[in-house]
Design a protein around this motif. Structure first.
Motif, PDB file in Angstrom:
ATOM      1  N   ALA B  70       0.830  -1.211   0.000  1.00 43.64           N
ATOM      2  CA  ALA B  70       0.000   0.000   0.000  1.00 43.64           C
ATOM      3  C   ALA B  70       0.862   1.257   0.000  1.00 43.64           C
ATOM      4  CB  ALA B  70      -0.934  -0.005   1.203  1.00 43.64           C
ATOM      5  N   THR B  71       1.917   1.269   0.785  1.00 43.29           N
ATOM      6  CA  THR B  71       2.771   2.454   0.843  1.00 43.29           C
ATOM      7  C   THR B  71       3.522   2.644  -0.473  1.00 43.29           C
ATOM      8  OG1 THR B  71       3.164   1.651   3.091  1.00 43.29           O
ATOM      9  CG2 THR B  71       4.218   3.699   2.462  1.00 43.29           C
ATOM     10  N   GLY B  72       4.041   1.533  -1.003  1.00 45.16           N
ATOM     11  CA  GLY B  72       4.743   1.619  -2.284  1.00 45.16           C
ATOM     12  C   GLY B  72       3.808   2.125  -3.371  1.00 45.16           C
ATOM     13  N   ARG B  73       2.605   1.592  -3.373  1.00 44.01           N
ATOM     14  CA  ARG B  73       1.631   1.987  -4.378  1.00 44.01           C
ATOM     15  C   ARG B  73       1.259   3.463  -4.244  1.00 44.01           C
ATOM     16  NH1 ARG B  73      -3.863  -1.425  -5.470  1.00 44.01           N
ATOM     17  NH2 ARG B  73      -2.433  -3.161  -5.661  1.00 44.01           N
ATOM     18  N   SER B  74       1.293   3.960  -3.011  1.00 39.21           N
ATOM     19  CA  SER B  74       0.916   5.363  -2.828  1.00 39.21           C
ATOM     20  C   SER B  74       1.930   6.294  -3.489  1.00 39.21           C
ATOM     21  CB  SER B  74       0.765   5.699  -1.349  1.00 39.21           C
ATOM     22  OG  SER B  74       2.031   5.836  -0.743  1.00 39.21           O
ATOM     23  N   ILE B  75       3.193   5.897  -3.504  1.00 37.21           N
ATOM     24  CA  ILE B  75       4.211   6.716  -4.193  1.00 37.21           C
ATOM     25  C   ILE B  75       3.828   6.842  -5.659  1.00 37.21           C
ATOM     26  CG2 ILE B  75       6.618   6.785  -4.971  1.00 37.21           C
ATOM     27  CD1 ILE B  75       7.387   5.345  -2.431  1.00 37.21           C
ATOM     28  N   HIS B  76       3.472   5.688  -6.217  1.00 34.34           N
ATOM     29  CA  HIS B  76       3.061   5.661  -7.604  1.00 34.34           C
ATOM     30  C   HIS B  76       1.808   6.502  -7.820  1.00 34.34           C
ATOM     31  CE1 HIS B  76       0.526   3.426 -10.644  1.00 34.34           C
ATOM     32  NE2 HIS B  76       1.452   4.003 -11.358  1.00 34.34           N
ATOM     33  N   GLN B  77       0.847   6.335  -6.907  1.00 33.11           N
ATOM     34  CA  GLN B  77      -0.442   6.997  -7.113  1.00 33.11           C
ATOM     35  C   GLN B  77      -0.374   8.508  -6.915  1.00 33.11           C
ATOM     36  OE1 GLN B  77      -3.599   5.357  -4.755  1.00 33.11           O
ATOM     37  NE2 GLN B  77      -5.165   5.963  -6.225  1.00 33.11           N
ATOM     38  N   ILE B  78       0.408   8.953  -5.939  1.00 37.41           N
ATOM     39  CA  ILE B  78       0.485  10.398  -5.710  1.00 37.41           C
ATOM     40  C   ILE B  78       1.231  11.086  -6.850  1.00 37.41           C
ATOM     41  CG2 ILE B  78       1.410  12.224  -4.236  1.00 37.41           C
ATOM     42  CD1 ILE B  78       1.110  10.327  -1.857  1.00 37.41           C
ATOM     43  N   PHE B  79       2.388  10.548  -7.202  1.00 34.70           N
ATOM     44  CA  PHE B  79       3.268  11.292  -8.106  1.00 34.70           C
ATOM     45  C   PHE B  79       3.198  10.881  -9.575  1.00 34.70           C
ATOM     46  CE2 PHE B  79       5.320  11.273  -3.893  1.00 34.70           C
ATOM     47  CZ  PHE B  79       5.294  12.634  -3.637  1.00 34.70           C
ATOM     48  N   ASP B  81       0.491   9.208 -11.189  1.00 31.68           N
ATOM     49  CA  ASP B  81      -0.828   8.744 -11.611  1.00 31.68           C
ATOM     50  C   ASP B  81      -1.145   9.104 -13.058  1.00 31.68           C
ATOM     51  OD1 ASP B  81      -3.240   7.453 -10.338  1.00 31.68           O
ATOM     52  OD2 ASP B  81      -4.148   9.152 -11.365  1.00 31.68           O
ATOM     53  N   ASN B  82      -0.538  10.170 -13.562  1.00 28.53           N
ATOM     54  CA  ASN B  82      -0.868  10.628 -14.912  1.00 28.53           C
ATOM     55  C   ASN B  82      -0.490   9.634 -15.997  1.00 28.53           C
ATOM     56  OD1 ASN B  82      -2.321  12.701 -15.881  1.00 28.53           O
ATOM     57  ND2 ASN B  82      -0.607  14.087 -16.197  1.00 28.53           N
ATOM     58  N   LEU B  83       0.356   8.667 -15.671  1.00 28.63           N
ATOM     59  CA  LEU B  83       0.742   7.676 -16.681  1.00 28.63           C
ATOM     60  C   LEU B  83      -0.481   6.927 -17.213  1.00 28.63           C
ATOM     61  CD1 LEU B  83       3.988   6.220 -15.097  1.00 28.63           C
ATOM     62  CD2 LEU B  83       3.781   7.793 -17.028  1.00 28.63           C
ATOM     63  N   VAL B 110       4.738  15.124 -18.372  1.00 22.98           N
ATOM     64  CA  VAL B 110       3.516  14.334 -18.206  1.00 22.98           C
ATOM     65  C   VAL B 110       3.319  13.997 -16.728  1.00 22.98           C
ATOM     66  CG1 VAL B 110       2.417  12.110 -18.676  1.00 22.98           C
ATOM     67  CG2 VAL B 110       3.552  13.339 -20.532  1.00 22.98           C
ATOM     68  N   VAL B 111       4.379  13.559 -16.099  1.00 20.53           N
ATOM     69  CA  VAL B 111       4.291  13.144 -14.701  1.00 20.53           C
ATOM     70  C   VAL B 111       3.980  14.344 -13.796  1.00 20.53           C
ATOM     71  CG1 VAL B 111       5.652  12.282 -12.771  1.00 20.53           C
ATOM     72  CG2 VAL B 111       5.735  11.106 -14.971  1.00 20.53           C
ATOM     73  N   ALA B 112       4.643  15.454 -14.058  1.00 22.27           N
ATOM     74  CA  ALA B 112       4.465  16.621 -13.194  1.00 22.27           C
ATOM     75  C   ALA B 112       3.104  17.293 -13.389  1.00 22.27           C
ATOM     76  CB  ALA B 112       5.575  17.635 -13.470  1.00 22.27           C
ATOM     77  N   ASP B 113       2.427  16.965 -14.474  1.00 25.96           N
ATOM     78  CA  ASP B 113       1.135  17.566 -14.757  1.00 25.96           C
ATOM     79  C   ASP B 113       0.055  17.179 -13.750  1.00 25.96           C
ATOM     80  OD1 ASP B 113       1.460  19.267 -16.824  1.00 25.96           O
ATOM     81  OD2 ASP B 113       0.790  17.913 -18.403  1.00 25.96           O
ATOM     82  N   ARG B 114       0.325  16.208 -12.910  1.00 23.32           N
ATOM     83  CA  ARG B 114      -0.721  15.787 -11.979  1.00 23.32           C
ATOM     84  C   ARG B 114      -0.137  15.330 -10.645  1.00 23.32           C
ATOM     85  NH1 ARG B 114      -6.190  13.964 -11.936  1.00 23.32           N
ATOM     86  NH2 ARG B 114      -6.464  12.004 -10.840  1.00 23.32           N
ATOM     87  N   LEU B 115      -0.873  15.685  -9.617  1.00 23.32           N
ATOM     88  CA  LEU B 115      -0.546  15.231  -8.266  1.00 23.32           C
ATOM     89  C   LEU B 115      -1.864  14.674  -7.771  1.00 23.32           C
ATOM     90  CD1 LEU B 115       1.949  15.517  -6.384  1.00 23.32           C
ATOM     91  CD2 LEU B 115       0.844  17.507  -5.408  1.00 23.32           C
ATOM     92  N   HIS B 116      -1.906  13.374  -7.450  1.00 25.77           N
ATOM     93  CA  HIS B 116      -3.221  12.780  -7.261  1.00 25.77           C
ATOM     94  C   HIS B 116      -3.607  12.665  -5.799  1.00 25.77           C
ATOM     95  CE1 HIS B 116      -6.822  10.950  -8.255  1.00 25.77           C
ATOM     96  NE2 HIS B 116      -6.475   9.680  -8.193  1.00 25.77           N
ATOM     97  N   ALA B 162       7.430   1.739 -13.034  1.00 29.59           N
ATOM     98  CA  ALA B 162       8.073   1.216 -14.237  1.00 29.59           C
ATOM     99  C   ALA B 162       7.110   0.327 -15.027  1.00 29.59           C
ATOM    100  CB  ALA B 162       9.327   0.432 -13.866  1.00 29.59           C
ATOM    101  N   ILE B 163       6.385  -0.525 -14.325  1.00 39.47           N
ATOM    102  CA  ILE B 163       5.477  -1.432 -15.028  1.00 39.47           C
ATOM    103  C   ILE B 163       4.355  -0.636 -15.708  1.00 39.47           C
ATOM    104  CG2 ILE B 163       3.815  -3.307 -14.728  1.00 39.47           C
ATOM    105  CD1 ILE B 163       5.659  -4.418 -12.529  1.00 39.47           C
ATOM    106  N   ASN B 164       3.817   0.341 -14.999  1.00 44.73           N
ATOM    107  CA  ASN B 164       2.779   1.167 -15.624  1.00 44.73           C
ATOM    108  C   ASN B 164       3.302   1.940 -16.826  1.00 44.73           C
ATOM    109  OD1 ASN B 164       0.612   0.531 -14.000  1.00 44.73           O
ATOM    110  ND2 ASN B 164      -0.032   2.666 -13.908  1.00 44.73           N
ATOM    111  N   LEU B 165       4.484   2.505 -16.682  1.00 43.54           N
ATOM    112  CA  LEU B 165       5.073   3.258 -17.789  1.00 43.54           C
ATOM    113  C   LEU B 165       5.268   2.352 -19.000  1.00 43.54           C
ATOM    114  CD1 LEU B 165       6.438   5.682 -19.094  1.00 43.54           C
ATOM    115  CD2 LEU B 165       8.554   5.058 -17.950  1.00 43.54           C
ATOM    116  N   PHE B 166       5.775   1.154 -18.734  1.00 48.91           N
ATOM    117  CA  PHE B 166       6.044   0.230 -19.836  1.00 48.91           C
ATOM    118  C   PHE B 166       4.772  -0.047 -20.634  1.00 48.91           C
ATOM    119  CE2 PHE B 166       6.678  -3.839 -21.879  1.00 48.91           C
ATOM    120  CZ  PHE B 166       7.988  -3.755 -22.344  1.00 48.91           C
ATOM    121  N   PHE B 167       3.703  -0.374 -19.929  1.00 47.17           N
ATOM    122  CA  PHE B 167       2.484  -0.742 -20.659  1.00 47.17           C
ATOM    123  C   PHE B 167       1.737   0.476 -21.191  1.00 47.17           C
ATOM    124  CE2 PHE B 167       3.591  -4.604 -18.442  1.00 47.17           C
ATOM    125  CZ  PHE B 167       3.473  -5.526 -19.466  1.00 47.17           C
ATOM    126  N   ALA B 168       1.844   1.597 -20.500  1.00 44.01           N
ATOM    127  CA  ALA B 168       1.226   2.821 -21.023  1.00 44.01           C
ATOM    128  C   ALA B 168       1.878   3.223 -22.335  1.00 44.01           C
ATOM    129  CB  ALA B 168       1.353   3.947 -20.003  1.00 44.01           C
TER     130      ALA B 168
END
Ligand SMILES: Nc1ncnc2c1ncn2[C@@H]1O[C@H](COP(=O)(O)OP(=O)(O)OP(=O)(O)O)[C@@H](O)[C@H]1O
Ligand SMILES: [Mg+2]
Lengths: 341, 263
Positions: B70-79, B81-83, B110-116, B162-168
Motif C-alpha cells: 500500500a505504501t509503495g503503491r501510494s508513491i506511484h499513485q500520488i506522483f 498517476d498521470n501515466l 507528463v508526470v508533473a502535470d498531476r498530483l493525485h 516502471a510497469i505502468n510506464l512500460f504498458f502505457a
C-alpha cells in the motif's frame, strides 16, 4: 534563420477494405498505403520576416510546421532553425520557439491563467524582471487583466486565444509558429490578435510563420507568402509582387435602378464577366485591367443604364489565391487527360 | 537534476492550490481510497478468524506485506498517476505535441502535470497498516532496519511506476493501451500475499516477467527470517532500477515512433 531543403514527409496508413470482414483481413495481412503529405519543398526565412503559409485543407501546412518545431521527423530532406536541426535537438530548439496550434490549448487546463504563465516562466527559465515587464505589456495590449485569475477551462474561445498568444510569446522566442491562430474568432478579437503579432514582430524582431484560411490575416500581418498545394510549393514571394503578378483582375460593383433589365453592353462582350451578386439592385463585373480600362467599363455602363452608385474593389489576395488554386487544378486535370489519352 | 526538482516543486504548488480550492473533492477522494483498503483488509481478517495461519504466515505478517504494498503503491499513485492517461489525454488529442515543444523532458512534464489526491489516502492507510503490523512482529528495529524499510518501499513504488510506464507506452502504437495497463495492474493484487502460497509458475511469473513480487512480498520477506528469501530480497532495489531503465528505454522508443508517424 529557417532553411528548408527538399523536405519530404510521407505518412504510412493501414489500408483497409470496408466492413468487418475488411477489418479482420487487415488484422492478419496488413497493406500499407503511403500518403505523400509534403513532397520536397525548399525555402529560407530570414530573422524578422513575417511569412504567411497558405494552402487549401490537407495541403501539408501543419505537417511542415510540425517538422519545423521538431515534433515530426521528416522522411527526408533538411531543416535547420537557428542553426539547429529541430528533430535532433528538440529541447534545445524549444527554447527559441513559440507556437500556437489552432484550437488546442497550450495552457494548463485547471489552473488560473496567471499560474499557467508562472509555470511557463519556470519552464523557460525567464528572468523575473523580464517576465514582469512582458506580462505587463501583454496584459495591456491583449486586455488580459480580467482573465488572469480564471482557470483556462472557463474561458471563451476568444479569451483563450488571447491568453494562448501571450503564452507563445512569453519567453521572447526568436521564431513563432502560428497554425490557424484566428480560427473561429470574431472580428474584434481577430483585429486585436493581428495587432499583437505585428507589434511583437516590430518590437523584438520575432520571425513569424503563420497559417490561416483568412486572407485578411495575411494582408495585415505578412510581408511574404508561401502557397503550398498538394505538398508542393506553388508560389513564394512578396505580398505586393503577387498582387502585381496575378492581380490584374478588377471587379466593379454597380448599383442599378432596374437590375431585371440588365444585359451586358455589346462593347464589353467577351472581355468582361458578370459575377453573381446576391443583392437585388447590384451587379458585379470582373475583367482584366490590362486588357480593358476601368474607365471604359464605367463609361459604357453609364451610357446605357442609370447608375446609382459604383465601387471599384481592390485586387484581393483572396481572389488571387483562388485563381492560383484553380489554375493548379486545371493543370492537374489537363495532365490526367494527357496521361489517359 | 536541481532544475527539475525546482520545476517539480513549482508544478506541485499549483496542483496543491487547486486541491485546496476543491477541499471537499480532496477529502472524499482520500476517504474513499481508505474505505476501499479497509474493506480488503477486513476480508483477510475474517479469513484469519477461522484459521490461524496460511502456509505458515500469520495475520500480522500478511498485514506487513500488505502495508508495504500500500505504501509503495501510494508513491506511484500520488506522483505518477498521470501515466494512466497517456493515451487518451496526451497522445490522441495531440496534447503531447505541446509538451514536445517545451524545453523539458516530456516524460517529466507528463508526470508533473498531476498530483493525485487519492494517493494520500493510500499513503495514510499504508502507514497505519505498517504501524499496526510492525509491533506484532518479532523484530528488533534499529536505524539500519528503518533505512532498509524506506529503501524497500521506494523500490516497491518505482516498480509500480516502471510497469505502468512500460504498458502505457504501448499507447504510441495503439489507440489507447489503458485496458492492458489495467489488466497488468490488477496482477499486483496477487503480490500482496506471500508468493509461497502460489503455484511455482505464478511465482516465477511475478518475479521474472511482471515483477510485482518485488513490490511487497520480497521486501517484506527481508524482515521475516523464516521466509527463506532474506537474501534474495536484497535484489529488490536492483530490480527497481533495472525495471525503470527498461521502461524508460521503451518509452523513448515510443516517442521516436511518434515522431515519425505523428499519431
Ligand atoms: N498523422 C497523420 N497520419 C496520416 N496522415 C496524415 C497525418 N497528419 C496529416 N495527414 C495527411 O497529410 C496531409 C497533409 O495534412 P496537413 O495536416 O499537413 O494539412 P494542412 O495543410 O494543415 O490542412 P488544414 O488546412 O486542413 O489544416 C493530409 O492529406 C492529411 O490527411
Ligand atoms: Mg492544419
Amino acid at each position: 534563420m529557417i532553411t528548408v531543403e527538399n523536405l519530404k514527409k510521407e505518412y504510412k496508413l493501414v489500408k483497409r477494405d470496408p466492413g468487418l470482414k475488411g477489418a479482420m483481413k487487415s488484422l492478419f495481412n496488413r497493406k500499407y498505403e503511403t500518403k505523400h503529405a509534403v513532397k520536397g519543398i525548399d525555402f529560407t526565412i530570414e530573422q524578422g520576416e513575417t511569412v504567411g503559409y497558405i494552402g487549401s485543407n490537407g495541403a501539408g501546412k501543419s505537417t511542415t510546421i510540425k517538422m519545423l518545431t521538431g515534433i515530426l521527423t521528416p522522411t527526408s530532406g533538411k531543416v535547420t532553425v537557428n542553426g539547429l536541426v529541430p528533430y535532433e535537438n528538440r529541447q534545445k530548439n524549444a527554447v527559441n520557439i513559440g507556437a500556437v496550434f489552432g484550437q488546442r490549448t497550450q495552457l494548463f487546463w485547471d489552473i488560473p491563467v496567471r499560474e499557467s504563465y508562472n509555470l511557463l516562466k519556470h519552464i523557460y527559465e525567464i528572468p523575473e524582471q523580464e517576465y514582469q515587464e512582458t506580462i505587463e505589456m501583454f496584459t495591456e495590449v491583449l486586455n488580459l487583466e480580467s482573465l488572469l485569475g480564471i482557470p483556462v477551462r472557463q474561458l471563451s474561445l476568444g479569451q483563450k486565444m488571447r491568453c494562448e498568444l501571450a503564452a507563445a510569446f512569453l519567453h521572447r522566442p526568436k521564431v513563432v509558429y502560428l497554425d490557424e491562430p484566428t480560427i473561429g474568432l470574431d472580428i474584434a478579437v481577430k483585429v486585436k490578435i493581428r495587432k499583437f503579432i505585428k507589434e511583437m514582430n516590430q518590437r523584438w524582431g520575432t520571425t513569424v510563420l503563420l497559417t490561416t484560411h483568412d486572407m485578411q490575416d495575411i494582408e495585415e500581418i505578412c510581408d511574404r507568402i508561401i502557397i503550398i498545394d498538394g505538398g508542393t510549393i506553388l508560389y513564394d514571394g512578396g505580398l505586393d509582387e503577387i498582387k502585381k503578378q496575378f492581380g490584374q483582375k478588377r471587379v466593379i460593383h454597380f448599383e442599378l435602378a432596374d437590375k431585371e433589365k440588365f444585359e451586358l453592353p455589346s462593347a464589353l462582350n467577351g472581355q468582361v464577366e458578370v459575377l453573381p451578386n446576391e443583392e437585388e439592385t447590384k451587379i458585379s463585373l470582373s475583367f482584366d485591367h490590362e486588357a480593358v480600362k476601368s474607365s471604359f467599363v464605367i463609361s459604357e455602363m453609364m451610357s446605357m443604364y442609370e447608375i446609382g452608385d459604383l465601387n471599384i474593389a481592390d485586387p484581393k489576395i483572396e481572389t488571387i489565391v483562388e485563381d492560383l488554386y484553380n489554375k493548379q487544378e486545371q493543370g492537374e486535370e489537363h495532365e490526367k487527360v494527357l496521361a489517359n489519352s | 537534476m536541481r532544475r527539475y526538482t525546482r520545476l517539480y516543486w513549482e508544478f506541485a504548488k499549483s496542483h496543491m492550490k487547486v486541491m485546496m480550492e476543491y477541499r471537499i473533492d480532496f477529502l472524499i477522494g482520500v476517504a474513499s481510497v481508505m474505505l476501499e483498503q479497509f474493506a480488503s483488509i477486513f476480508f483477510v481478517k475474517v479469513v484469519f478468524d477461522h484459521i490461524e495461519q496460511i502456509n505458515g504466515w500469520s495475520f500480522y505478517e500478511i498485514l506487513f506485506i500488505y502495508g508495504i504494498a500500500a505504501t509503495g503503491r501510494s508513491i506511484h499513485q500520488i506522483f505518477f498517476d498521470n501515466l494512466w492517461t497517456l493515451g487518451w489525454q496526451y497522445i490522441r488529442p495531440g496534447k503531447l505535441d505541446r509538451l514536445l515543444i517545451r524545453p523539458v523532458n516530456p516524460l517529466f512534464h507528463v508526470v508533473a502535470d498531476r498530483l493525485h489526491q487519492d494517493g494520500f489516502g493510500q499513503l495514510i492507510i499504508g502507514l497505519i497498516i505498517l504501524g499496526t503490523a510492525i509491533p506484532q512482529l518479532d523484530l528488533v528495529w534499529g536505524a539500519a532496519e528503518i533505512a532498509m524499510l524506506v529503501i524497500m518501499i521506494i523500490s516497491s513504488g518505482l516498480i509500480f511506476v516502471a510497469i505502468n510506464l512500460f504498458f502505457a507506452t504501448f499507447s504510441f502504437w495503439m489507440i489507447d493501451s489503458l485496458p492492458i495497463v489495467w489488466a497488468v495492474f490488477n496482477l499486483s493484487d496477487f503480490a500482496r500475499y506471500p508468493l509461497t502460497i502460489y503455484h511455482k509458475g505464478i511465482r516465477m511469473f511475478l518475479t521474472w516477467i511482471i515483477p510485482y513480487g518485488f513490490t511487497a512480498f520480497y521486501p517484506a520477506a527481508y524482515f521475516i527470517d523464516k521466509s527463506g528469501y532474506k537474501e534474495f530480497a536484497l535484489w529488490t532495489p536492483v530490480a527497481a532500477i533495472v525495471c525503470c531503465v527498461l521502461a524508460y528505454a521503451f518509452w523513448n522508443r515510443g516517442l521516436k515512433a511518434f515522431a515519425s508517424t505523428g499519431s
